[in-house]
Design a protein around this motif. Structure first.
Motif, mmCIF file in Angstrom:
data_model
loop_
_atom_site.group_PDB
_atom_site.id
_atom_site.type_symbol
_atom_site.label_atom_id
_atom_site.label_comp_id
_atom_site.label_asym_id
_atom_site.label_seq_id
_atom_site.Cartn_x
_atom_site.Cartn_y
_atom_site.Cartn_z
ATOM 1 N N ASN A 70 -8.111 66.038 87.989
ATOM 2 C CA ASN A 70 -7.652 66.302 86.564
ATOM 3 C C ASN A 70 -6.349 66.963 86.663
ATOM 4 O OD1 ASN A 70 -10.032 65.265 85.748
ATOM 5 N ND2 ASN A 70 -11.055 67.114 85.306
ATOM 6 N N LYS A 71 -6.274 67.843 87.295
ATOM 7 C CA LYS A 71 -4.528 68.686 87.314
ATOM 8 C C LYS A 71 -3.800 67.607 87.761
ATOM 9 C CE LYS A 71 -6.032 73.272 88.077
ATOM 10 N NZ LYS A 71 -6.090 74.614 88.608
ATOM 11 N N THR A 72 -3.901 66.945 88.649
ATOM 12 C CA THR A 72 -3.023 65.907 89.134
ATOM 13 C C THR A 72 -2.630 64.862 88.266
ATOM 14 O OG1 THR A 72 -4.551 64.674 90.146
ATOM 15 C CG2 THR A 72 -3.364 66.225 91.623
ATOM 16 N N LYS A 73 -3.822 64.419 87.355
ATOM 17 C CA LYS A 73 -3.607 63.275 86.256
ATOM 18 C C LYS A 73 -2.782 63.988 85.204
ATOM 19 C CE LYS A 73 -7.621 60.696 87.130
ATOM 20 N NZ LYS A 73 -9.192 60.311 86.663
ATOM 21 N N LYS A 74 -3.020 65.215 84.872
ATOM 22 C CA LYS A 74 -2.399 65.904 83.729
ATOM 23 C C LYS A 74 -0.714 66.004 84.121
ATOM 24 C CE LYS A 74 -6.277 68.527 81.855
ATOM 25 N NZ LYS A 74 -6.585 69.677 81.492
ATOM 26 N N LYS A 75 -0.557 66.174 85.197
ATOM 27 C CA LYS A 75 0.847 66.473 85.654
ATOM 28 C C LYS A 75 1.701 65.093 85.633
ATOM 29 C CE LYS A 75 0.512 70.358 88.598
ATOM 30 N NZ LYS A 75 0.571 70.922 90.158
ATOM 31 N N LYS A 83 -11.874 69.252 89.430
ATOM 32 C CA LYS A 83 -10.619 70.033 88.882
ATOM 33 C C LYS A 83 -9.317 69.751 89.295
ATOM 34 C CE LYS A 83 -13.410 73.841 87.367
ATOM 35 N NZ LYS A 83 -13.667 75.465 87.618
ATOM 36 N N VAL A 84 -9.228 69.270 90.840
ATOM 37 C CA VAL A 84 -8.070 69.136 91.406
ATOM 38 C C VAL A 84 -7.172 67.520 90.829
ATOM 39 C CG1 VAL A 84 -6.763 68.509 93.471
ATOM 40 C CG2 VAL A 84 -8.327 70.494 93.419
#
Length: 75
Positions: free
Chosen positions: A69-74, A66-67
């Motif tokens: 995926n969040k960094t890739k979305k940012k 999850k972490v």
């Protein structure tokens, strides 16, 4: 995740039942059943610890995904 909850519940029930049966067998002077219940209790505790470690490892892996995926979305 549901299978982990069910397996954990079964292990908890086995712990309680082996303790209760062992206690009443001890009161009835049936030492063979007491030994069997002690063995069942020990094995159940072993598998409970093993299962808990596996669930912790799985939850850590999911949190790391999850972490990531969040960094890739940012970006």
């Amino acid at each position: 995740m549901g299978k982990h909850i069910i397996f954990s519940t079964i292990l908890n029930i086995l712990l309680i039942v082996s303790a209760i049966v062992g206690y009443y067998s001890f009161k009835a002077d049936s030492l063979f059943i007491v030994i069997l219940c002690a063995a069942a209790f020990g094995l159940t505790v072993f598998y409970k610890i093993k299962h808990t470690k596996a669930v912790q490892k799985e939850m850590k892996y999911i949190a790391e995904l999850k972490v990531q995926n969040k960094t890739k979305k940012k970006k």
